[in-house]
Design an enzyme around this catalytic site. Structure first.
Site, mmCIF file in Angstrom:
data_model
loop_
_atom_site.group_PDB
_atom_site.id
_atom_site.type_symbol
_atom_site.label_atom_id
_atom_site.label_comp_id
_atom_site.label_asym_id
_atom_site.label_seq_id
_atom_site.Cartn_x
_atom_site.Cartn_y
_atom_site.Cartn_z
ATOM 1 N N GLU A 24 0.864 -1.070 0.147
ATOM 2 C CA GLU A 24 0.096 0.383 -0.134
ATOM 3 C C GLU A 24 0.668 1.393 -0.254
ATOM 4 O O GLU A 24 1.123 2.257 -0.639
ATOM 5 C CB GLU A 24 -0.723 0.141 1.352
ATOM 6 C CG GLU A 24 -2.237 -1.053 1.210
ATOM 7 C CD GLU A 24 -1.365 -2.529 2.089
ATOM 8 O OE1 GLU A 24 -0.031 -2.995 1.994
ATOM 9 O OE2 GLU A 24 -2.064 -3.172 2.327
ATOM 10 N N CYS B 184 -2.383 -3.367 7.466
ATOM 11 C CA CYS B 184 -1.816 -3.381 8.851
ATOM 12 C C CYS B 184 -2.087 -1.547 9.518
ATOM 13 O O CYS B 184 -2.994 -1.131 8.662
ATOM 14 C CB CYS B 184 -0.263 -3.540 8.828
ATOM 15 S SG CYS B 184 1.094 -2.028 8.229
HETATM 16 N N1 THU Z 1 2.490 -6.631 3.782
HETATM 17 C C1 THU Z 1 1.817 -5.026 3.005
HETATM 18 O O1 THU Z 1 2.839 -5.331 2.313
HETATM 19 N N2 THU Z 1 0.748 -5.359 3.154
HETATM 20 C C2 THU Z 1 -0.300 -5.218 3.707
HETATM 21 O O2 THU Z 1 -1.401 -5.065 4.010
HETATM 22 C C3 THU Z 1 -0.025 -6.525 5.062
HETATM 23 C C4 THU Z 1 1.853 -6.598 5.268
HETATM 24 C C5 THU Z 1 4.096 -7.162 3.635
HETATM 25 C C6 THU Z 1 4.767 -6.401 4.648
HETATM 26 C C7 THU Z 1 5.973 -7.231 5.131
HETATM 27 O O3 THU Z 1 6.539 -7.734 3.767
HETATM 28 C C8 THU Z 1 5.184 -8.891 4.589
HETATM 29 O O4 THU Z 1 3.752 -8.581 3.972
HETATM 30 C C9 THU Z 1 4.492 -9.784 6.021
HETATM 31 O O5 THU Z 1 4.142 -8.938 6.675
#
Ligand code: THU
Length: 130
Positions: free
Chosen positions: A52, A83
């Site tokens: 995001e 997150c």
């Molecule tokens: N992650 C995202 O890119 N977006 C989200 O909405 C949830 C988590 C990524 C961060 C990290 O690289 C991986 O997912 C595991 O947490």
């Protein structure tokens, strides 16, 4: 461009040697332009960035600052919720009614509004003293 397809495509470019969890995000800006982002991890783990955040950075770099719609996709059993940090990042550029779609690569999806995603959002108004 279809937002879900844009998110699905950019997800393949994620840099995820540590989590092995690829995420793609696509934003349709109010201008109609579509911006994509993927998660980019780092050996110094906290330096990694979410999909995001990448899509938001691409949007600003493209000269757009308002989100009309955003879709996020991952290979998870259930649609992955953005997150906490990304909820606040999205809220910076989106009104409370903007739709956020969270999808899985096998076809599940869940759509909520920004207000549902981040109730009690911290906003600039909270810094007004007068
Ligand atoms: N992650 C995202 O890119 N977006 C989200 O909405 C949830 C988590 C990524 C961060 C990290 O690289 C991986 O997912 C595991 O947490």
């Amino acid at each position: 461009m279809d937002l879900l397809e844009a998110a699905r495509q950019v997800r393949e470019r994620a840099w995820v040697p540590y989590s092995r969890f690829k995420v793609g995000a696509a934003i349709r800006a109010e201008s109609g332009a579509v911006y994509q982002g993927c998660n980019v991890e780092n050996v110094a783990y906290p330096e990694g960035t979410c999909a995001e955040a990448g899509a938001i950075a691409a949007m600003c770099a493209g000269g757009d600052y308002r989100i009309a719609e955003i879709t996020v996709i991952a290979d998870s059993p259930e649609p992955v919720p953005c997150c906490g940090g990304c909820r606040q990042k999205i809220a910076e550029f989106a009104g409370p009614e903007v739709r956020v779609t969270m999808a899985t690569i096998d076809g599940k999806s869940r759509t909520v509004t920004v207000a549902e995603l981040l109730p009690g959002v911290f906003s600039a108004a909270h810094m007004d003293r007068a």
